[in-house]
Design an enzyme around this catalytic site. Structure first.
Site, PDB file in Angstrom:
ATOM      1  N   GLU A  32       9.476   8.802 -16.881  1.00 46.28           N
ATOM      2  CA  GLU A  32       8.040   9.317 -17.043  1.00 46.28           C
ATOM      3  C   GLU A  32       7.803   8.989 -18.691  1.00 46.28           C
ATOM      4  OE1 GLU A  32       7.874  13.493 -15.778  1.00 46.28           O
ATOM      5  OE2 GLU A  32       8.920  13.028 -14.093  1.00 46.28           O
ATOM      6  N   HIS A  50       0.731  -1.300   0.071  1.00 53.11           N
ATOM      7  CA  HIS A  50      -0.038   0.070  -0.161  1.00 53.11           C
ATOM      8  C   HIS A  50       0.642   1.150  -0.145  1.00 53.11           C
ATOM      9  CE1 HIS A  50      -3.234  -2.825   1.322  1.00 53.11           C
ATOM     10  NE2 HIS A  50      -2.436  -3.225   2.092  1.00 53.11           N
ATOM     11  N   LYS A  73      16.300  22.095 -10.666  1.00 52.58           N
ATOM     12  CA  LYS A  73      15.283  20.583 -11.055  1.00 52.58           C
ATOM     13  C   LYS A  73      16.202  19.744 -11.892  1.00 52.58           C
ATOM     14  CE  LYS A  73      10.960  20.627 -10.101  1.00 52.58           C
ATOM     15  NZ  LYS A  73       9.955  20.410 -11.028  1.00 52.58           N
ATOM     16  N   SER A 115      14.699  21.982 -15.872  1.00 48.40           N
ATOM     17  CA  SER A 115      13.741  22.697 -16.341  1.00 48.40           C
ATOM     18  C   SER A 115      13.984  23.961 -16.856  1.00 48.40           C
ATOM     19  CB  SER A 115      13.231  22.947 -14.704  1.00 48.40           C
ATOM     20  OG  SER A 115      12.271  24.265 -15.025  1.00 48.40           O
TER      21      SER A 115
END
Ligand code: ARG
Length: 470
Positions: free
Chosen positions: A290, A156, A283, A277
């Site tokens: 992704e 979980h 970043k 970024s």
């Protein structure tokens, strides 16, 4: 507009119809396979006395030259032709004249395209298996190097019990091992040759189908000519396996994204495999993971597309089946790219052992072992569960952990606790005592690694890599 047919027509094809019908813009990917299939076909026609030796030689020479000219950029495949089969045949006739007109004897574009697609999918299946093999190698190396890298295991997405990085990577090893075995299975199921099935009812020429099948490395000819031109099951099977590979890659990517987050910091993705970024200078984003997660959708889409295309088709060939190509080509390309990039990202990734271990020590991952400790001292499991639950509550109030409590504090909840409890619930003991096969304890892991090394070096190579085919 150059066509293979026209005798029974009194009007030119409308330009819009021609364009809508045409497939050369994408089926030119099958160029090599089309040439290979045609050469096998005419070699067999000559063996059977249907073509003369001179005709066969002229055709084979012509096809070989066309192949060379396209490869060297001297000949362009243009959209003047309906499909790749028309292009090759028309070009051959231009080059060698009448002998070229005999190439299509005893053949239909229906069995021709069925063959081309199968040759292509078969070749790509091997390439994808090779990419998977490399990924398995990388995973196994990480496993060998991280038998004692402790980390929390989750259920979980909540810390559950401690494990090791070797164990966690081993879970993915098993998934990708099943994936590569699936490719091996479907390869053998698809490896039968449809050539010689004609439009759908075979042909009256005395073709030797077993011979053409063996020339192209098939296990034999397909056994029903209607099925041969109407079957795209093997494409569906491949896309289904590719979807499963992407599902596994996507889960793995999701974990990498989580591990890479500021909150976890379990890993550092190599600069070469991350992006920045345009506005936020701090970043470093896990874009590869992704994108792999994102591209999973288009591979599932390809599977759904062909399942749907095929579901209402009466036997045998229908033009709908031309729709099998673009999505399949795209899915194959996508999966190969994802496997290669994912492997590169994984192989260069840094694992922060200390952060992982510290994380495993927090979050009561040793609670199950603490209960087991009491059980070993004679406390019934359900009572032990309750005792440890009360201890957890106590720790939460004190912002502490079970192993940080004093013996007095422990004994206040249960007098069964003794000094040996600290060793029994240490992170190391929690992991190392788990020695059933498949568990994270060192000896169990070593045994599994040995078996999987054997799978990579012997089993897979022996069963699937002989004669350069699967
Ligand atoms: N381009 C077609 C396909 O991909 C080739 C077969 C055409 N056959 C036919 N009878 N029109 O399926």
């Amino acid at each position: 507009m150059a066509q293979l047919w026209g005798g029974r027509f009194t009007k030119e094809t409308d330009k819009l119809v021609f364009d809508f019908n045409a497939s050369v813009s994408f089926d030119q990917k099958l160029f090599e396979q089309d040439i290979e299939g045609s050469i096998a076909h005419v070699v067999m026609l000559e063996k059977q006395g249907i073509l003369t030796c001179g005709e066969k030689d002229a055709i084979v020479r012509g096809l070989t030259q066309i192949r060379q000219d396209v490869a060297q950029g001297h000949l362009l495949i243009t959209d003047e032709y309906e499909d790749i089969h028309s292009f090759v045949e028309a070009e051959l006739i231009t080059r060698i004249g009448d002998a070229g007109k005999k190439m299509h004897t005893g053949r239909s574009r229906n069995d021709q395209v069925a063959l081309d697609m199968k040759l292509y999918v078969r070749k790509e299946t091997i390439q994808i298996a090779d990419c998977l093999y490399e990924l398995l190698e990388t995973l196994l190396t990480i496993m060998e190097d991280n038998l004692h890298t402790y980390m929390p295991g989750f259920t979980h997405l909540q810390k559950a019990q401690p494990t090791t990085l070797a164990h966690h990577m081993g879970a993915y090893f098993e998934m990708f091992k099943r994936d590569i075995l699936r490719l091996g299975d479907l390869y053998h199921r698809m490896n039968y040759c449809p050539l010689g099935s004609g439009a759908f009812a075979g042909t009256t020429y005395p073709l030797d189908r077993a011979y053409t099948a063996s020339l192209m490395g098939f296990e034999g000819p397909t056994l029903n000519s209607m099925d041969s031109v109407g079957d795209r099951d093997y494409v569906i099977e491949l896309l289904s396996s590719l979807s499963t590979i992407m599902m596994h890659l996507s889960r793995f990517s999701e974990e990498i994204i989580i591990w890479n987050s500021n909150e976890y910091r379990f890993i550092d993705i190599d600069d070469g495999f991350s992006t920045g970024s345009s506005i936020m200078p701090q970043k470093k984003n896990p874009d590869i993971a992704e994108l792999v997660r994102g591209k999973t959708g288009r591979v599932y889409g390809a599977l759904m597309s062909i399942l749907t295309t095929m579901k209402g088709l009466p036997l045998a060939y229908n033009k709908d089946m031309q729709e099998d190509k673009e999505v399949t080509f795209d899915a194959i390309e996508t999966v190969k790219n994802c496997l290669v990039l994912f492997r590169g990202m994984l192989a260069t990734m840094k694992f922060h052992h200390k952060t992982m271990e510290e994380s495993a020590m927090k979050g009561f991952t040793n609670a199950t072992d603490a209960a087991d400790y009491l059980v070993n001292k004679g406390v019934p499991f359900r009572d032990a569960h309750g005792i440890i639950g009360r201890l957890v509550l106590y720790c939460l109030e004190k912002d502490s952990s079970i192993d940080a409590l004093s013996l007095e504090e422990l004994q206040a909840v249960s007098p069964v606790f003794e000094g040996d409890v600290y060793d029994a619930i240490s992170l190391k003991t929690c992991v190392e005592k788990r020695l059933t096969i498949g568990a994270p304890g060192t000896e169990a892991m070593q045994e599994v690694i040995r078996m999987n090394r054997d799978f990579l070096t012997h089993v897979w190579n022996r069963e699937h890599k002989t004669n350069e085919t699967m």
